[in-house]
Design a protein around this motif. Structure first.
Motif, PDB file in Angstrom:
ATOM      1  N   ILE A   1      -3.595  35.498  -5.707  1.00  0.00           N
ATOM      2  CA  ILE A   1      -2.661  34.324  -6.349  1.00  0.00           C
ATOM      3  C   ILE A   1      -3.251  33.125  -5.563  1.00  0.00           C
ATOM      4  O   ILE A   1      -4.235  31.929  -6.078  1.00  0.00           O
ATOM      5  N   GLN A   2      -3.552  33.332  -4.077  1.00  0.00           N
ATOM      6  CA  GLN A   2      -4.052  32.080  -3.484  1.00  0.00           C
ATOM      7  C   GLN A   2      -5.827  31.941  -3.894  1.00  0.00           C
ATOM      8  O   GLN A   2      -5.963  30.487  -3.805  1.00  0.00           O
ATOM      9  N   ASN A   3      -6.449  32.952  -3.504  1.00  0.00           N
ATOM     10  CA  ASN A   3      -8.199  32.083  -4.169  1.00  0.00           C
ATOM     11  C   ASN A   3      -7.716  32.315  -5.375  1.00  0.00           C
ATOM     12  O   ASN A   3      -8.653  31.045  -6.341  1.00  0.00           O
ATOM     13  N   LEU A   4      -6.777  32.663  -5.717  1.00  0.00           N
ATOM     14  CA  LEU A   4      -6.798  31.230  -8.275  1.00  0.00           C
ATOM     15  C   LEU A   4      -6.210  30.530  -7.670  1.00  0.00           C
ATOM     16  O   LEU A   4      -6.560  29.976  -8.729  1.00  0.00           O
ATOM     17  N   ALA A   5      -5.129  29.985  -7.513  1.00  0.00           N
ATOM     18  CA  ALA A   5      -4.995  28.792  -7.275  1.00  0.00           C
ATOM     19  C   ALA A   5      -5.295  27.863  -7.049  1.00  0.00           C
ATOM     20  O   ALA A   5      -5.005  26.669  -7.289  1.00  0.00           O
ATOM     21  N   TRP A   6      -5.698  27.716  -5.172  1.00  0.00           N
ATOM     22  CA  TRP A   6      -6.477  26.730  -5.411  1.00  0.00           C
ATOM     23  C   TRP A   6      -7.361  26.420  -5.416  1.00  0.00           C
ATOM     24  O   TRP A   6      -7.552  25.175  -5.353  1.00  0.00           O
ATOM     25  N   PRO A   7      -8.450  26.534  -5.847  1.00  0.00           N
ATOM     26  CA  PRO A   7      -9.519  25.926  -6.680  1.00  0.00           C
ATOM     27  C   PRO A   7      -8.469  25.073  -8.159  1.00  0.00           C
ATOM     28  O   PRO A   7      -9.193  23.629  -8.118  1.00  0.00           O
ATOM     29  N   ARG A   8      -7.598  25.695  -8.628  1.00  0.00           N
ATOM     30  CA  ARG A   8      -6.906  24.999  -9.924  1.00  0.00           C
ATOM     31  C   ARG A   8      -6.611  23.717  -9.249  1.00  0.00           C
ATOM     32  O   ARG A   8      -6.367  22.105  -9.227  1.00  0.00           O
ATOM     33  N   ILE A   9      -5.330  23.943  -7.813  1.00  0.00           N
ATOM     34  CA  ILE A   9      -4.368  22.801  -7.371  1.00  0.00           C
ATOM     35  C   ILE A   9      -6.129  21.723  -6.485  1.00  0.00           C
ATOM     36  O   ILE A   9      -5.027  20.782  -6.674  1.00  0.00           O
ATOM     37  N   SER A  10      -6.591  22.617  -6.306  1.00  0.00           N
ATOM     38  CA  SER A  10      -8.076  20.855  -5.187  1.00  0.00           C
ATOM     39  C   SER A  10      -8.452  20.163  -6.282  1.00  0.00           C
ATOM     40  O   SER A  10      -8.499  19.560  -5.761  1.00  0.00           O
ATOM     41  N   SER A  11      -8.157  20.758  -7.364  1.00  0.00           N
ATOM     42  CA  SER A  11      -9.242  20.092  -8.346  1.00  0.00           C
ATOM     43  C   SER A  11      -7.451  19.307  -8.814  1.00  0.00           C
ATOM     44  O   SER A  11      -8.438  17.965 -10.019  1.00  0.00           O
ATOM     45  N   GLY A  12      -7.116  19.200  -9.295  1.00  0.00           N
ATOM     46  CA  GLY A  12      -5.790  18.445  -9.717  1.00  0.00           C
ATOM     47  C   GLY A  12      -5.082  18.680 -10.538  1.00  0.00           C
ATOM     48  O   GLY A  12      -4.633  18.194 -11.489  1.00  0.00           O
TER      49      GLY A  12
ATOM     50  N   ALA B   1       1.400  26.722  -1.957  1.00  0.00           N
ATOM     51  CA  ALA B   1       1.398  25.557  -2.898  1.00  0.00           C
ATOM     52  C   ALA B   1       1.808  24.049  -2.261  1.00  0.00           C
ATOM     53  O   ALA B   1       0.866  23.158  -2.553  1.00  0.00           O
ATOM     54  N   PHE B   2       1.691  24.026  -0.659  1.00  0.00           N
ATOM     55  CA  PHE B   2       1.661  23.408   0.189  1.00  0.00           C
ATOM     56  C   PHE B   2       0.454  22.918   0.998  1.00  0.00           C
ATOM     57  O   PHE B   2       0.183  22.158   1.252  1.00  0.00           O
ATOM     58  N   LEU B   3      -0.071  24.402   0.937  1.00  0.00           N
ATOM     59  CA  LEU B   3      -1.485  24.002   1.975  1.00  0.00           C
ATOM     60  C   LEU B   3      -3.099  23.562   1.703  1.00  0.00           C
ATOM     61  O   LEU B   3      -2.476  22.564   2.384  1.00  0.00           O
ATOM     62  N   TRP B   4      -2.587  22.878   0.726  1.00  0.00           N
ATOM     63  CA  TRP B   4      -3.457  21.601   0.037  1.00  0.00           C
ATOM     64  C   TRP B   4      -2.899  20.710   0.015  1.00  0.00           C
ATOM     65  O   TRP B   4      -3.730  19.798   0.618  1.00  0.00           O
ATOM     66  N   SER B   5      -2.262  20.387  -0.272  1.00  0.00           N
ATOM     67  CA  SER B   5      -1.137  19.241  -0.009  1.00  0.00           C
ATOM     68  C   SER B   5      -1.267  18.679   1.756  1.00  0.00           C
ATOM     69  O   SER B   5      -1.917  17.879   2.564  1.00  0.00           O
ATOM     70  N   LEU B   6      -0.929  20.535   2.707  1.00  0.00           N
ATOM     71  CA  LEU B   6      -1.528  19.770   4.350  1.00  0.00           C
ATOM     72  C   LEU B   6      -2.820  19.292   4.626  1.00  0.00           C
ATOM     73  O   LEU B   6      -2.840  18.624   5.432  1.00  0.00           O
ATOM     74  N   ASN B   7      -3.078  20.103   3.647  1.00  0.00           N
ATOM     75  CA  ASN B   7      -4.732  19.663   4.185  1.00  0.00           C
ATOM     76  C   ASN B   7      -5.420  17.828   3.547  1.00  0.00           C
ATOM     77  O   ASN B   7      -5.474  17.556   4.616  1.00  0.00           O
ATOM     78  N   GLN B   8      -4.710  17.131   2.592  1.00  0.00           N
ATOM     79  CA  GLN B   8      -4.773  16.481   2.177  1.00  0.00           C
ATOM     80  C   GLN B   8      -4.279  15.596   3.378  1.00  0.00           C
ATOM     81  O   GLN B   8      -5.206  14.070   3.639  1.00  0.00           O
ATOM     82  N   LEU B   9      -2.819  15.626   3.644  1.00  0.00           N
ATOM     83  CA  LEU B   9      -3.148  14.797   4.153  1.00  0.00           C
ATOM     84  C   LEU B   9      -3.516  15.082   5.977  1.00  0.00           C
ATOM     85  O   LEU B   9      -3.544  13.301   6.848  1.00  0.00           O
ATOM     86  N   ILE B  10      -3.651  15.729   6.373  1.00  0.00           N
ATOM     87  CA  ILE B  10      -3.990  16.212   7.726  1.00  0.00           C
ATOM     88  C   ILE B  10      -5.331  14.762   7.771  1.00  0.00           C
ATOM     89  O   ILE B  10      -5.912  14.323   8.858  1.00  0.00           O
TER      90      ILE B  10
END
Length: 166
Positions: free
Chosen positions: A27-38, A55-64
């Motif tokens: 699920i993470q491998n499928l979701a992260w590219p989609r999430i990261s592309s907006g 769901a949260f990790l990309w947002s944390l990455n962007q904030l950090i």
């Protein structure tokens, strides 16, 4: 070890993930590219499969990394139950503290990322404080979101949202 989609993340965040979580789930491998592309993304998986972190990790990455600004609410999590608010908050604060320590060890800057909850139990003083200094991540319930949206002053907290997690 399958690392394909974790390279989207800052190297320290990627290392933290592998050391503390392990191999990404399908699920993470499928979701992260989609999430990261907006892209809008619907994640369905069994309980305990890492959906919330996904769901949260990309947002944390962007904030950090400074790609999302601090000092304003960029991430809104709508919890179905008030009882889950504090669990979600704890489950975010722990990795944030761990990541902060790793960034400091590496001599890298780590921003102040505040995670706050808003529910019917939130004191008036805390609500006012939230209006003066909005958290980067706000966790709330549908009922409290309705109250936020109904109040012109409170609604201002939500004007800079970049991510909504249901």
């Amino acid at each position: 070890m399958y690392k394909k989609n974790t390279v989207l993340f800052h190297p320290i965040i990627q290392d933290w993930f592998f050391q503390n979580i392990g191999k990404p789930t399908d699920i993470q491998n499928l979701a992260w590219p989609r999430i990261s592309s907006g892209q809008h993304t619907l994640i369905t998986a069994p309980t305990g499969s890492g959906k919330t972190l996904t769901a949260f990790l990309w947002s944390l990455n962007q904030l950090i990394t400074g790609k999302l600004p601090t000092g304003q609410t960029s991430v809104l999590y709508i919890s179905p139950l008030k009882a889950l608010n504090n669990d979600i908050q704890r489950n975010l604060i722990k990795p944030l503290k761990e990541l902060e320590g790793l960034f400091e060890l590496n001599g890298d800057r780590f921003p102040n990322i505040r995670v706050q909850t808003r529910s019917g139990d939130t004191s008036q003083a805390d609500r006012q404080r939230m209006l003066r200094q909005a958290p980067e991540i706000l966790i709330t319930t549908p009922e409290s979101l309705n109250l936020l949206l109904s109040s012109p002053r409170s609604r201002l907290i939500l004007t800079n949202l970049k991510t909504v997690i249901l």
